[in-house]
Design a protein around this motif. Structure first.
Motif, PDB file in Angstrom:
ATOM      1  N   SER A   1       0.971  -1.059  -0.041  1.00 54.30           N
ATOM      2  CA  SER A   1      -0.421  -0.138  -0.207  1.00 54.30           C
ATOM      3  C   SER A   1       0.935   1.296   0.100  1.00 54.30           C
ATOM      4  CB  SER A   1      -1.248  -0.107   1.005  1.00 54.30           C
ATOM      5  OG  SER A   1      -1.129   0.966   1.131  1.00 54.30           O
TER       6      SER A   1
ATOM      7  N   GLN B   1       2.805   2.165  -3.220  1.00 50.57           N
ATOM      8  CA  GLN B   1       2.025   2.396  -4.066  1.00 50.57           C
ATOM      9  C   GLN B   1       1.025   4.190  -3.855  1.00 50.57           C
ATOM     10  OE1 GLN B   1      -1.958  -0.131  -4.715  1.00 50.57           O
ATOM     11  NE2 GLN B   1      -0.592  -1.484  -4.961  1.00 50.57           N
ATOM     12  N   GLY B   2       2.205   4.951  -2.812  1.00 52.68           N
ATOM     13  CA  GLY B   2       1.453   5.657  -2.751  1.00 52.68           C
ATOM     14  C   GLY B   2      -0.303   5.948  -1.369  1.00 52.68           C
ATOM     15  N   HIS B   3      -0.104   5.098  -1.387  1.00 53.28           N
ATOM     16  CA  HIS B   3      -1.428   4.857  -0.357  1.00 53.28           C
ATOM     17  C   HIS B   3      -1.095   4.356   1.524  1.00 53.28           C
ATOM     18  CE1 HIS B   3      -3.679   4.881  -3.429  1.00 53.28           C
ATOM     19  NE2 HIS B   3      -3.336   3.211  -4.330  1.00 53.28           N
ATOM     20  N   ASP B   4      -1.952   5.192   1.978  1.00 57.91           N
ATOM     21  CA  ASP B   4      -1.584   5.519   3.730  1.00 57.91           C
ATOM     22  C   ASP B   4      -2.337   4.048   4.320  1.00 57.91           C
ATOM     23  OD1 ASP B   4      -0.494   7.822   3.529  1.00 57.91           O
ATOM     24  OD2 ASP B   4      -1.863   9.103   4.465  1.00 57.91           O
ATOM     25  N   VAL B   5      -2.388   3.438   4.736  1.00 52.61           N
ATOM     26  CA  VAL B   5      -2.633   2.633   5.846  1.00 52.61           C
ATOM     27  C   VAL B   5      -3.248   3.047   7.584  1.00 52.61           C
ATOM     28  CG1 VAL B   5      -2.567   0.345   7.097  1.00 52.61           C
ATOM     29  CG2 VAL B   5      -1.545   1.232   4.874  1.00 52.61           C
ATOM     30  N   ARG B   6      -4.365   3.238   7.364  1.00 55.79           N
ATOM     31  CA  ARG B   6      -4.990   4.097   8.670  1.00 55.79           C
ATOM     32  C   ARG B   6      -5.593   3.024   9.234  1.00 55.79           C
ATOM     33  NH1 ARG B   6      -4.669   9.222   8.408  1.00 55.79           N
ATOM     34  NH2 ARG B   6      -4.624  10.267   6.192  1.00 55.79           N
TER      35      ARG B   6
END
Length: 91
Positions: A35, A38-43
């Protein structure tokens, strides 16, 4: 806590084998890594967030010689603590 200790704690808490806990932990870390790549945050609500950040190029110094070294731009990850975890840590 080491990775081995974390696996043991997960296995005990979830009443699963150490092998299953190891697979679960590896699946989690692989998911976070993919994640962020791919430049997405994991919240994780109440726990915190893993965030991909860009670092600008700059100048660093060799601590032994004091020589200036060019540091290239790079990507890294940061962890931002969530309110739930923060409140547990601070009583």
């Amino acid at each position: 806590m080491t990775k081995t200790e974390l696996i043991a704690a997960m296995a005990a808490a979830a009443d699963i084998s150490r092998d299953q806990a190891k697979l679960a932990l590896e699946a989690f870390t692989d998911g976070v890594t993919d994640s962020l790549r791919q430049g997405h945050d994991v919240r994780l609500t109440g726990f915190g967030a893993f965030v991909a950040v860009d670092r600008k190029a700059g100048v660093a110094r060799n601590p032994r010689t004091g020589e200036a070294i060019a540091r290239p731009a790079s990507r890294t990850a940061k962890f931002r603590v969530g309110e739930g975890l923060k409140s547990v840590l601070n009583g």
